[in-house]
Design an enzyme around this catalytic site. Structure first.
Site, short mmCIF file in Angstrom:
data_model
loop_
_atom_site.label_atom_id
_atom_site.label_comp_id
_atom_site.label_asym_id
_atom_site.label_seq_id
_atom_site.Cartn_x
_atom_site.Cartn_y
_atom_site.Cartn_z
N LYS A 1 -1.96 -15.86 -6.19
CA LYS A 1 -1.96 -15.97 -4.72
C LYS A 1 -2.62 -14.75 -4.08
O LYS A 1 -3.47 -14.89 -3.21
CB LYS A 1 -0.51 -16.10 -4.20
CG LYS A 1 0.23 -17.30 -4.75
CD LYS A 1 1.64 -17.38 -4.19
CE LYS A 1 2.51 -16.18 -4.50
NZ LYS A 1 2.84 -16.01 -5.94
N ARG B 1 9.54 -18.80 0.83
CA ARG B 1 10.05 -18.86 -0.54
C ARG B 1 11.35 -19.67 -0.62
O ARG B 1 11.85 -19.87 -1.71
CB ARG B 1 10.34 -17.45 -1.04
CG ARG B 1 9.23 -16.86 -1.93
CD ARG B 1 9.61 -15.40 -2.18
NE ARG B 1 9.10 -14.85 -3.39
CZ ARG B 1 8.04 -14.04 -3.47
NH1 ARG B 1 7.32 -13.79 -2.41
NH2 ARG B 1 7.68 -13.50 -4.62
N ARG C 1 -1.14 -6.93 -15.15
CA ARG C 1 -1.55 -6.74 -13.74
C ARG C 1 -1.53 -5.27 -13.34
O ARG C 1 -0.62 -4.53 -13.69
CB ARG C 1 -0.61 -7.52 -12.83
CG ARG C 1 -0.70 -7.13 -11.36
CD ARG C 1 -0.23 -8.20 -10.44
NE ARG C 1 1.21 -8.38 -10.43
CZ ARG C 1 1.82 -9.33 -9.72
NH1 ARG C 1 1.11 -10.17 -8.98
NH2 ARG C 1 3.12 -9.45 -9.77
N ARG D 1 3.05 -2.39 -10.71
CA ARG D 1 4.23 -2.61 -9.86
C ARG D 1 5.51 -2.38 -10.66
O ARG D 1 5.61 -2.84 -11.80
CB ARG D 1 4.20 -4.04 -9.31
CG ARG D 1 3.36 -4.15 -8.08
CD ARG D 1 3.14 -5.58 -7.67
NE ARG D 1 4.36 -6.36 -7.56
CZ ARG D 1 4.40 -7.60 -7.09
NH1 ARG D 1 3.28 -8.17 -6.66
NH2 ARG D 1 5.52 -8.27 -7.04
N ARG E 1 12.36 -13.37 -11.36
CA ARG E 1 11.54 -13.85 -10.23
C ARG E 1 11.06 -15.27 -10.49
O ARG E 1 10.95 -16.08 -9.57
CB ARG E 1 10.35 -12.89 -10.01
CG ARG E 1 10.79 -11.61 -9.32
CD ARG E 1 9.86 -10.44 -9.57
NE ARG E 1 8.51 -10.67 -9.16
CZ ARG E 1 7.45 -10.04 -9.68
NH1 ARG E 1 7.61 -9.16 -10.65
NH2 ARG E 1 6.26 -10.29 -9.23
P1 ADP Z 1 0.50 -13.47 -7.39
O1 ADP Z 1 0.04 -12.86 -6.09
O2 ADP Z 1 0.58 -14.98 -7.31
O3 ADP Z 1 1.75 -12.86 -7.91
P2 ADP Z 1 -1.84 -12.14 -8.52
O4 ADP Z 1 -2.93 -12.57 -7.61
O5 ADP Z 1 -1.34 -10.75 -8.35
O6 ADP Z 1 -0.61 -13.20 -8.48
O7 ADP Z 1 -2.34 -12.38 -10.02
C1 ADP Z 1 -1.52 -12.02 -11.13
C2 ADP Z 1 -2.38 -11.43 -12.23
O8 ADP Z 1 -3.24 -12.45 -12.78
C3 ADP Z 1 -3.30 -10.31 -11.78
O9 ADP Z 1 -3.39 -9.40 -12.85
C4 ADP Z 1 -4.64 -11.02 -11.52
O10 ADP Z 1 -5.73 -10.14 -11.71
C5 ADP Z 1 -4.62 -12.11 -12.60
N1 ADP Z 1 -5.25 -13.37 -12.16
C6 ADP Z 1 -5.22 -13.94 -10.94
N2 ADP Z 1 -5.88 -15.14 -10.94
C7 ADP Z 1 -6.31 -15.32 -12.23
C8 ADP Z 1 -7.04 -16.37 -12.90
N3 ADP Z 1 -7.45 -17.47 -12.24
N4 ADP Z 1 -7.30 -16.22 -14.22
C9 ADP Z 1 -6.88 -15.11 -14.89
N5 ADP Z 1 -6.20 -14.10 -14.32
C10 ADP Z 1 -5.90 -14.19 -13.01
P1 AMP Z 2 5.55 -10.61 -4.25
O1 AMP Z 2 4.70 -9.42 -3.94
O2 AMP Z 2 5.22 -11.81 -3.42
O3 AMP Z 2 5.60 -10.91 -5.73
O4 AMP Z 2 7.04 -10.20 -3.82
C1 AMP Z 2 7.72 -9.13 -4.43
C2 AMP Z 2 9.21 -9.16 -4.07
O5 AMP Z 2 9.37 -9.03 -2.62
C3 AMP Z 2 9.95 -10.45 -4.40
O6 AMP Z 2 10.39 -10.48 -5.75
C4 AMP Z 2 11.12 -10.40 -3.40
O7 AMP Z 2 12.12 -9.47 -3.81
C5 AMP Z 2 10.45 -9.83 -2.16
N1 AMP Z 2 9.87 -10.90 -1.29
C6 AMP Z 2 8.55 -11.10 -1.01
N2 AMP Z 2 8.38 -12.14 -0.19
C7 AMP Z 2 9.62 -12.65 0.04
C8 AMP Z 2 10.12 -13.75 0.80
N3 AMP Z 2 9.29 -14.56 1.47
N4 AMP Z 2 11.45 -13.96 0.80
C9 AMP Z 2 12.31 -13.16 0.14
N5 AMP Z 2 11.91 -12.11 -0.61
C10 AMP Z 2 10.58 -11.84 -0.66
#
Ligand code: ADP
Ligand code: AMP
Length: 218
Positions: free
Chosen positions: A13, A88, A127, A161, A172
């Site tokens: 995302k 969420r 990541r 992170r 999560r």
């Molecule tokens: P989210 O925001 O849904 O938690 P991220 O955008 O941070 O996910 O992506 C999670 C990890 O996967 C990151 O290390 C990113 O670089 C990698 N990633 C994202 N999209 C793809 C894809 N289509 N193929 C392979 N790796 C990906």
């Molecule tokens: P994310 O960066 O989207 O993976 O979010 C990291 C963490 O932030 C999550 O595991 C939750 O603890 C908190 N968080 C982010 N967005 C929300 C949401 N919409 N509702 C509740 N908690 C959230």
């Protein structure tokens, strides 16, 4: 253009939201990023949020919707916004709908990003993110174009992170399947839902998302 990216942690995302921002000039509103910024402050609320995030729990529903409400009337949202990580829960989705419709800013589209559970673990364990703009990279699948510089802002420092440990990721993911996945049918009933196969490479997923939103952006 006002859209939501819906998918489990690690589905891509943030990666696609950053691309949408760069490509179409719409704002990237990530509740996770907003919360990470707020916990660096002092105070009881910041401490409570930090504990919830580090253990992979959700923070309170009203807090995240208020954070979004506070941003969407700002100039950077003039061309629209992409929500990453919110809603969420069903309560968040309903509160968000009400808040947006009160402002005549209803959602145009919700894109579900589908990905295999094992892939999510692989992605999150590799990541790392830019310390300045938060752009998300992967040690193998999605490196910056130039090894030591962020593609988006040119910054040279990266971080992992603290909530990306395997144990927290599993919590999560549980939270996604028990509380968030139901939103797929919620938005399908509202005729807002489209899906993309997020197992494909980053650029292929971007092309597919671009195709879906081309109906809304000239
Ligand atoms: P989210 O925001 O849904 O938690 P991220 O955008 O941070 O996910 O992506 C999670 C990890 O996967 C990151 O290390 C990113 O670089 C990698 N990633 C994202 N999209 C793809 C894809 N289509 N193929 C392979 N790796 C990906
Ligand atoms: P994310 O960066 O989207 O993976 O979010 C990291 C963490 O932030 C999550 O595991 C939750 O603890 C908190 N968080 C982010 N967005 C929300 C949401 N919409 N509702 C509740 N908690 C959230």
């Amino acid at each position: 253009m006002r859209l939501v990216l819906l998918g489990p942690p690690g589905s891509g995302k943030g990666t696609q939201a950053k691309w949408l921002k760069a490509r179409y000039g719409i704002a990237h509103l990530s509740t996770g990023e907003m919360l990470r910024a707020s916990i660096s402050e002092d105070g009881e609320l910041a401490r409570e949020i930090r504990l919830l995030m580090e253990s992979g729990e959700l923070v309170p529903d009203d807090l995240v919707v208020r954070m979004i409400e506070e941003k969407i009337t700002r100039p950077e949202c003039e061309k629209g916004f992409v929500l990453d990580g919110c809603p969420r829960t069903l309560v968040q989705a309903e509160t968000l709908d009400q808040m947006l419709s009160d402002k005549n800013m209803g959602l145009n589209l919700v894109i579900e990003m589908t990905v295999d559970p094992d892939e999510v673990i692989r992605r999150i364990s590799g990541r790392f993110s830019c310390m300045s703009c938060g752009a998300s990279y992967h040690v193998t699948f999605n490196k910056p174009l130039s090894d030591d510089r962020c593609d988006y802002c040119g910054h040279t420092e990266f971080e992992k992170r603290s909530d990306d440990s395997e144990e927290t990721v599993r919590r999560r993911l549980d939270s996604y399947w028990s509380k968030t996945a139901t939103l797929v049918s919620y938005y399908r009933h509202k005729a807002l839902l489209q899906s993309v196969d997020s197992m494909k490479p980053v650029n292929t997923v971007s092309l597919e998302i671009g195709r879906l939103i081309s109906n809304y952006i000239g």
